[in-house]
Motif scaffolding. Structure first.
Motif, PDB file in Angstrom:
ATOM      1  N   ASP A 323      55.482  19.589  24.756  1.00  0.00           N
ATOM      2  CA  ASP A 323      56.714  18.904  25.127  1.00  0.00           C
ATOM      3  C   ASP A 323      57.266  18.238  23.880  1.00  0.00           C
ATOM      4  O   ASP A 323      56.526  17.968  22.923  1.00  0.00           O
ATOM      5  N   GLU A 324      58.555  17.942  23.888  1.00  0.00           N
ATOM      6  CA  GLU A 324      59.165  17.313  22.726  1.00  0.00           C
ATOM      7  C   GLU A 324      58.594  15.922  22.481  1.00  0.00           C
ATOM      8  O   GLU A 324      58.589  15.450  21.354  1.00  0.00           O
ATOM      9  N   ARG A 325      58.132  15.263  23.539  1.00  0.00           N
ATOM     10  CA  ARG A 325      57.484  13.958  23.387  1.00  0.00           C
ATOM     11  C   ARG A 325      55.994  14.122  23.687  1.00  0.00           C
ATOM     12  O   ARG A 325      55.621  14.663  24.737  1.00  0.00           O
ATOM     13  N   PRO A 326      55.115  13.663  22.799  1.00  0.00           N
ATOM     14  CA  PRO A 326      53.676  13.862  23.005  1.00  0.00           C
ATOM     15  C   PRO A 326      53.174  13.206  24.280  1.00  0.00           C
ATOM     16  O   PRO A 326      52.261  13.718  24.931  1.00  0.00           O
ATOM     17  N   ASP A 327      53.766  12.056  24.664  1.00  0.00           N
ATOM     18  CA  ASP A 327      53.302  11.412  25.879  1.00  0.00           C
ATOM     19  C   ASP A 327      53.650  12.235  27.111  1.00  0.00           C
ATOM     20  O   ASP A 327      52.929  12.219  28.115  1.00  0.00           O
ATOM     21  N   ALA A 328      54.753  13.000  27.044  1.00  0.00           N
ATOM     22  CA  ALA A 328      55.133  13.851  28.175  1.00  0.00           C
ATOM     23  C   ALA A 328      54.127  14.970  28.374  1.00  0.00           C
ATOM     24  O   ALA A 328      53.746  15.296  29.508  1.00  0.00           O
ATOM     25  N   ALA A 329      53.663  15.593  27.290  1.00  0.00           N
ATOM     26  CA  ALA A 329      52.668  16.658  27.401  1.00  0.00           C
ATOM     27  C   ALA A 329      51.357  16.110  27.960  1.00  0.00           C
ATOM     28  O   ALA A 329      50.708  16.738  28.799  1.00  0.00           O
ATOM     29  N   ALA A 330      50.982  14.916  27.508  1.00  0.00           N
ATOM     30  CA  ALA A 330      49.732  14.313  27.994  1.00  0.00           C
ATOM     31  C   ALA A 330      49.832  13.975  29.474  1.00  0.00           C
ATOM     32  O   ALA A 330      48.876  14.191  30.236  1.00  0.00           O
ATOM     33  N   PHE A 351      45.300  22.228  22.966  1.00  0.00           N
ATOM     34  CA  PHE A 351      46.232  21.389  22.203  1.00  0.00           C
ATOM     35  C   PHE A 351      47.262  20.805  23.153  1.00  0.00           C
ATOM     36  O   PHE A 351      47.915  21.532  23.908  1.00  0.00           O
ATOM     37  N   THR A 352      47.442  19.490  23.088  1.00  0.00           N
ATOM     38  CA  THR A 352      48.435  18.790  23.886  1.00  0.00           C
ATOM     39  C   THR A 352      49.294  17.964  22.939  1.00  0.00           C
ATOM     40  O   THR A 352      48.778  17.067  22.264  1.00  0.00           O
ATOM     41  N   GLY A 353      50.592  18.275  22.844  1.00  0.00           N
ATOM     42  CA  GLY A 353      51.446  17.541  21.914  1.00  0.00           C
ATOM     43  C   GLY A 353      52.815  18.166  21.794  1.00  0.00           C
ATOM     44  O   GLY A 353      53.293  18.855  22.705  1.00  0.00           O
ATOM     45  N   THR A 354      53.445  17.980  20.639  1.00  0.00           N
ATOM     46  CA  THR A 354      54.800  18.470  20.402  1.00  0.00           C
ATOM     47  C   THR A 354      54.761  19.780  19.622  1.00  0.00           C
ATOM     48  O   THR A 354      53.769  20.091  18.954  1.00  0.00           O
ATOM     49  N   PRO A 355      55.855  20.560  19.678  1.00  0.00           N
ATOM     50  CA  PRO A 355      55.916  21.762  18.842  1.00  0.00           C
ATOM     51  C   PRO A 355      55.726  21.468  17.358  1.00  0.00           C
ATOM     52  O   PRO A 355      55.068  22.233  16.655  1.00  0.00           O
ATOM     53  N   ALA A 356      56.271  20.352  16.875  1.00  0.00           N
ATOM     54  CA  ALA A 356      56.119  20.022  15.448  1.00  0.00           C
ATOM     55  C   ALA A 356      54.665  19.736  15.113  1.00  0.00           C
ATOM     56  O   ALA A 356      54.156  20.156  14.060  1.00  0.00           O
ATOM     57  N   GLU A 357      53.966  19.044  15.998  1.00  0.00           N
ATOM     58  CA  GLU A 357      52.541  18.761  15.766  1.00  0.00           C
ATOM     59  C   GLU A 357      51.722  20.041  15.808  1.00  0.00           C
ATOM     60  O   GLU A 357      50.779  20.214  15.013  1.00  0.00           O
ATOM     61  N   PRO A 381      56.890  28.981  33.396  1.00  0.00           N
ATOM     62  CA  PRO A 381      57.325  29.370  32.040  1.00  0.00           C
ATOM     63  C   PRO A 381      57.427  28.215  31.048  1.00  0.00           C
ATOM     64  O   PRO A 381      57.801  28.433  29.896  1.00  0.00           O
ATOM     65  N   HIS A 382      57.119  26.981  31.479  1.00  0.00           N
ATOM     66  CA  HIS A 382      57.370  25.794  30.663  1.00  0.00           C
ATOM     67  C   HIS A 382      56.807  25.922  29.252  1.00  0.00           C
ATOM     68  O   HIS A 382      57.534  25.748  28.255  1.00  0.00           O
ATOM     69  N   ASP A 383      55.524  26.197  29.122  1.00  0.00           N
ATOM     70  CA  ASP A 383      54.910  26.190  27.796  1.00  0.00           C
ATOM     71  C   ASP A 383      55.259  27.435  26.989  1.00  0.00           C
ATOM     72  O   ASP A 383      55.178  27.410  25.750  1.00  0.00           O
ATOM     73  N   LEU A 384      55.646  28.507  27.653  1.00  0.00           N
ATOM     74  CA  LEU A 384      56.120  29.674  26.915  1.00  0.00           C
ATOM     75  C   LEU A 384      57.457  29.370  26.250  1.00  0.00           C
ATOM     76  O   LEU A 384      57.657  29.671  25.065  1.00  0.00           O
ATOM     77  N   THR A 385      58.394  28.779  26.988  1.00  0.00           N
ATOM     78  CA  THR A 385      59.686  28.456  26.383  1.00  0.00           C
ATOM     79  C   THR A 385      59.546  27.371  25.323  1.00  0.00           C
ATOM     80  O   THR A 385      60.308  27.342  24.349  1.00  0.00           O
ATOM     81  N   ALA A 386      58.557  26.481  25.484  1.00  0.00           N
ATOM     82  CA  ALA A 386      58.314  25.491  24.434  1.00  0.00           C
ATOM     83  C   ALA A 386      57.840  26.173  23.152  1.00  0.00           C
ATOM     84  O   ALA A 386      58.129  25.704  22.040  1.00  0.00           O
ATOM     85  N   ILE A 387      57.129  27.281  23.288  1.00  0.00           N
ATOM     86  CA  ILE A 387      56.709  28.064  22.117  1.00  0.00           C
ATOM     87  C   ILE A 387      57.910  28.756  21.482  1.00  0.00           C
ATOM     88  O   ILE A 387      58.147  28.658  20.273  1.00  0.00           O
ATOM     89  N   THR A 388      58.680  29.480  22.299  1.00  0.00           N
ATOM     90  CA  THR A 388      59.756  30.311  21.750  1.00  0.00           C
ATOM     91  C   THR A 388      60.952  29.495  21.285  1.00  0.00           C
ATOM     92  O   THR A 388      61.634  29.876  20.335  1.00  0.00           O
ATOM     93  N   ARG A 389      61.224  28.352  21.945  1.00  0.00           N
ATOM     94  CA  ARG A 389      62.432  27.581  21.632  1.00  0.00           C
ATOM     95  C   ARG A 389      62.138  26.278  20.889  1.00  0.00           C
ATOM     96  O   ARG A 389      63.070  25.599  20.443  1.00  0.00           O
ATOM     97  N   GLY A 390      60.855  25.938  20.792  1.00  0.00           N
ATOM     98  CA  GLY A 390      60.481  24.729  20.066  1.00  0.00           C
ATOM     99  C   GLY A 390      59.616  25.029  18.860  1.00  0.00           C
ATOM    100  O   GLY A 390      59.975  24.709  17.726  1.00  0.00           O
ATOM    101  N   LEU A 391      58.485  25.678  19.090  1.00  0.00           N
ATOM    102  CA  LEU A 391      57.557  25.969  17.993  1.00  0.00           C
ATOM    103  C   LEU A 391      58.129  26.973  17.008  1.00  0.00           C
ATOM    104  O   LEU A 391      58.066  26.767  15.785  1.00  0.00           O
ATOM    105  N   VAL A 392      58.676  28.076  17.510  1.00  0.00           N
ATOM    106  CA  VAL A 392      59.178  29.126  16.606  1.00  0.00           C
ATOM    107  C   VAL A 392      60.269  28.590  15.682  1.00  0.00           C
ATOM    108  O   VAL A 392      60.202  28.786  14.455  1.00  0.00           O
TER     109      VAL A 392
END
Length: 430
Positions: A323-330, A351-357, A381-392
């Motif tokens: 998630d964009e906020r680490p506390d949200a992923a936790a 791993f639980t955190g932000t795409p940048a982390e 699809p939440h964590d997949l889109t976080a990969i493709t639209r945040g991490l990538v």
């Protein structure tokens, strides 16, 4: 056959080989990314999360949407999980839980359905090799390579569960105990006969893919010859577990041999990967663990005598909640754990955190020697889109990931050359 027809056939095949081998120089600063798709996600309670699509898990559209999203993210490949038995929270056999996803679609058939709906991403289904004939596997995977125009891969998986064997009634297999599960090395040692058999299966499948030379198909209506019989070869494999004569009924796949990927946790499966795989998925839990695993993989390559000019790509698996906020992923992880009634566990690092982390972690481990990573989205699809639209995009900003596909085949994405058929090579040498 006329000389003109032979030249036309060779020209067609040569063009295909040129396309597969014409890859840009491999930049070690660029890492590879894959995602492992399984049900509603790798967290057992993912199907109950907001945004999940449990009513669609057994539809083609669900899987097509996930793979299309992965392709929009320019990922190298997706793997599709499969088993012979209904999922279970216990490694040793079925359970009685009804609050977790149960049931699957066939991974090879899913990949075949998705192939015409995608154009660049690699499709790597998992298949069981303990209870499935290698001849059938070779034709199914070669067919997938044709329907995907050279984007197929294969993840062979063995099975030790007694309930898997009971579906077929033709053999029994070594049943693991709870004591075995304490250590991956103990598991591998108990299953050594199945790993030996698995090595034979991979070898047979590769030989069957090579049993048609690239120019075996003539298709010359003028002379009435569709194939050149001298370019079809019996593989005549006679091993401890089975014998296969060949040749295949399916021509040589567009990639020659679709890449083979093995998930490995200990020395014996590392040797299976070193013998027959192009790609190995490993599960270190730290940077120091990464260095240790890479050393074990190198030792396995030396032990089996793998040629130095035959690369073995190493990807690390991570189960991710992003998630964009680490506390949200936790908080999301805590909520899913509450729904499941137990903390999330995995063979892979979680791993639980932000795409940048996560980008920081991936680049650090990449610098330690890994070629890439296979990410297991906890919730789809939440964590997949976080990969493709945040991490990538984060990795692209750092110059660490492609901004466009530069190859048409899975081998091309991985920087693997198209192998020459062994029987054609032998005949040329002769």
């Amino acid at each position: 056959m006329t000389g003109q027809s032979r030249n036309q056939s060779q020209g067609h095949v040569q063009g295909r080989e040129d396309r597969d081998n014409r890859q840009p120089p491999q930049d070690r600063s660029r890492l590879h990314l894959a995602v492992a798709l399984d049900g509603a996600g790798w967290h057992p309670a993912a199907w109950r999360a907001d945004g999940a699509r449990p009513a669609e898990l057994f539809t083609a559209g669900y899987w097509a949407d996930l793979v299309a999203e992965a392709e929009r993210g320019l990922l190298d490949l997706v793997t599709l999980e499969d088993t012979l038995a209904v999922q279970s929270s216990r490694f040793t056999g079925p359970d009685d839980r009804t609050d977790q996803v149960r049931g699957r679609l066939d991974a090879v058939l899913i990949a075949g359905r998705i192939a015409p709906l995608t154009s660049r991403i690699g499709l790597v289904p998992t298949t069981n090799i303990t209870h499935t004939e290698p001849f059938h596997l070779s034709t199914a995977l070669a067919t997938l390579d044709f329907t995907s125009l050279g984007r197929a891969g294969w993840r062979p998986q063995l099975s030790s569960r007694a309930d898997d064997a009971a579906h077929f009634g033709r053999r029994t297999t070594e049943q693991l105990t709870e004591d075995d599960l304490r250590d991956p090395a103990l598991i591998a040692e108990r299953l050594r006969p199945l790993f030996d058999e698995a090595a034979d299966v991979v070898e047979v499948v590769r030989r069957l893919w090579d049993s048609w030379e690239d120019d075996a198909e003539i298709r010359d209506a003028g002379t009435g010859r569709f194939v050149d019989r001298t370019r079809l070869h019996a593989i005549d494999f006679d091993g401890e577990h089975f014998s296969v004569r060949g040749p295949s009924i399916t021509p040589r796949p567009p990639q020659g041999q679709p890449p083979v990927a093995v998930l490995a946790h200990a020395a014996i499966p590392y040797e299976l990967a070193a013998k027959g795989a192009d790609l190995v998925f490993v599960t270190p839990h730290s940077r120091s663990g990464t260095a240790a695993v890479l050393g074990e993989v190198e030792a396995a390559k030396a032990a089996v005598g793998r040629p130095t000019d035959r690369p073995l790509k190493v990807f690390a698996d991570l189960l991710v909640l992003l998630d964009e906020r680490p506390d949200a992923a936790a908080r999301r992880r805590e909520r899913l754990d509450e729904l499941d009634g137990a903390p999330l566990g995995s063979d892979a690092e979680i791993f639980t955190g932000t795409p940048a982390e996560l980008a920081d972690l991936l680049l650090d481990r990449h610098a330690a020697g890994l070629d890439g990573f296979r990410l297991r989205p906890a919730e789809l699809p939440h964590d997949l889109t976080a990969i493709t639209r945040g991490l990538v995009p984060e990795l692209q900003r750092r110059g660490a990931f492609r901004t466009a596909y530069t190859a048409d085949t899975l081998r091309g994405h991985l920087g693997l050359p198209r192998p020459t058929g062994r029987y054609a090579s032998a005949r040329s040498a002769g």
